[in-house]
Design an enzyme around this catalytic site. Structure first.
Site, PDB file in Angstrom:
ATOM      1  N   GLN A 189      -4.527  -1.252   9.723  1.00 55.34           N
ATOM      2  CA  GLN A 189      -4.250  -2.509   8.997  1.00 55.34           C
ATOM      3  C   GLN A 189      -5.146  -3.409   9.960  1.00 55.34           C
ATOM      4  OE1 GLN A 189      -3.852  -3.203   6.159  1.00 55.34           O
ATOM      5  NE2 GLN A 189      -4.082  -5.546   6.172  1.00 55.34           N
ATOM      6  N   LYS A 242       0.808  -1.097   0.100  1.00 59.97           N
ATOM      7  CA  LYS A 242      -0.111  -0.028   0.171  1.00 59.97           C
ATOM      8  C   LYS A 242       0.811   1.383   0.096  1.00 59.97           C
ATOM      9  CE  LYS A 242      -3.979  -2.176   2.134  1.00 59.97           C
ATOM     10  NZ  LYS A 242      -4.736  -2.628   3.285  1.00 59.97           N
ATOM     11  N   ASP A 294     -10.631   3.658   4.318  1.00 57.77           N
ATOM     12  CA  ASP A 294     -10.922   2.259   4.071  1.00 57.77           C
ATOM     13  C   ASP A 294     -12.450   2.042   4.051  1.00 57.77           C
ATOM     14  OD1 ASP A 294      -9.213   0.128   4.257  1.00 57.77           O
ATOM     15  OD2 ASP A 294      -8.503   0.614   6.165  1.00 57.77           O
TER      16      ASP A 294
HETATM   17  N1  GUN Z   1      -7.161  -6.311   6.210  1.00 53.34           N
HETATM   18  C1  GUN Z   1      -7.536  -7.015   5.182  1.00 53.34           C
HETATM   19  N2  GUN Z   1      -8.144  -6.069   4.030  1.00 53.34           N
HETATM   20  C2  GUN Z   1      -7.895  -5.056   4.817  1.00 53.34           C
HETATM   21  C3  GUN Z   1      -8.190  -3.569   4.349  1.00 53.34           C
HETATM   22  O1  GUN Z   1      -8.901  -3.511   3.079  1.00 53.34           O
HETATM   23  N3  GUN Z   1      -7.935  -2.464   4.977  1.00 53.34           N
HETATM   24  C4  GUN Z   1      -7.576  -2.504   6.503  1.00 53.34           C
HETATM   25  N4  GUN Z   1      -7.306  -1.527   7.075  1.00 53.34           N
HETATM   26  N5  GUN Z   1      -7.095  -3.944   6.606  1.00 53.34           N
HETATM   27  C5  GUN Z   1      -7.236  -5.088   5.962  1.00 53.34           C
END
Ligand code: GUN
Length: 292
Positions: free
Chosen positions: A96, A52, A119
């Site tokens: 995350q 990311k 998100d």
């Molecule tokens: N864990 C798995 N997928 C995601 C996501 O799209 N965003 C976040 N913050 N955590 C995740």
């Protein structure tokens, strides 16, 4: 059968964002910024967070990753979120998931300013999505809709069956595709592990979305001839024939299901890469709407 190329579409979206950002730079404007926060050292989460951050930098955004030890207190994490909520250089905040057990995930998500919720996990974002209002939509769900759109796959009046009811994928994609909107307007069924006979539902799907987290779960006999199959699974399985002893597979038994599908997403190279592309898009949106 047409293979849906998530890698290609994600690269196109990244390029679109990159061009928009370089135009901002030329005008001497501030650039969008994203902070990603990782608590603990889960290997899968570390890879996601690295990818990311890298994607942001490649697109010309500002990006910082805060790596906190697994024993970080909830209080310290909330303090850090508060710091970035008030920092004008960062337009998006991503924590995350999953978080260590001693931290209340819902409390952390609710602490993120809805204006920076790239998100789309905050209850306000989810509420707006359910109401059909403009908001940040979960990146994976938005990525799936974008793939359907860019492959010109008709959704209006089609039966979409979602397997999985998670807050991150199942619930948002169901809400997104049932909206009275372009690239939506579908008849949506959400099913999950409590179903006595899942295939009774999945066999009626024009568009089948698998988001259950079980490797190869969707078999050929669960899928209608000509269905569009979207595989959201990212499962690491043991494979001694592979150089590092494992490989990543989806929730769909790809070799067999692909014979029946009209369109199908591969894993890797399908939905996963779209999640990151849509994160860039959401961060750019946060910048335009609330930053700039
Ligand atoms: N864990 C798995 N997928 C995601 C996501 O799209 N965003 C976040 N913050 N955590 C995740």
């Amino acid at each position: 059968m047409i293979l849906i190329d998530g890698k290609k579409i994600a690269a196109e979206i990244k390029e679109e964002i990159k061009n928009k950002i370089s135009a901002l730079v030329k005008e001497g404007k501030n650039t969008p910024g994203l902070v990603t926060i990782l608590v603990g050292d889960d290997p899968g989460s570390q890879i996601y967070i690295n990818n990311k951050g890298k994607a942001c930098i490649e697109a010309g955004m500002r990006s910082v990753t805060e790596r906190l030890s697994a024993d970080t207190s909830e209080h310290d994490l909330l303090d850090l979120i508060s710091y970035y909520n008030n920092n004008k250089d960062y337009h998006g905040i991503l924590v995350q998931i999953p978080l260590p057990k001693h931290i209340d995930e819902a409390k952390v998500i609710e602490a993120i300013s809805p204006e920076k919720d790239v998100d789309g996990f905050h209850p306000i974002s989810i509420g707006n999505l359910v109401l059909g209002k403009d908001t940040f939509v979960s990146c994976t769900a938005a990525g799936i809709q974008e793939l359907l759109k860019r492959y010109n796959i008709e959704t209006s009046g089609k039966h979409v069956v979602v397997i999985g009811r998670s807050n991150i994928v199942g619930k948002p994609i169901a809400n997104l595709l049932m909206q009275k909107n372009k690239y939506a307007n579908a008849i949506v069924t959400v099913c999950h592990s409590a179903a006595k006979d899942l295939s009774q539902f999945t066999r009626t799907a024009d568009i089948l979305i698998a988001a259950i987290g079980k490797p190869g779960f969707v078999k050929e006999d669960m899928v209608k001839e000509g269905a569009v199959v979207i595989d959201v699974g990212i499962n690491r399985i043991k494979d001694d024939n592979h150089p590092n002893g494992s490989r990543v597979v989806g929730d769909v038994d790809f070799p067999n299901v692909s014979k029946k599908a009209s369109f199908i997403t591969p894993v890797p190279g399908g939905v996963g890469l779209m999640t990151i592309a849509m994160l860039l898009k959401n961060t750019y949106k946060a910048y335009l709407k609330y930053g700039g």
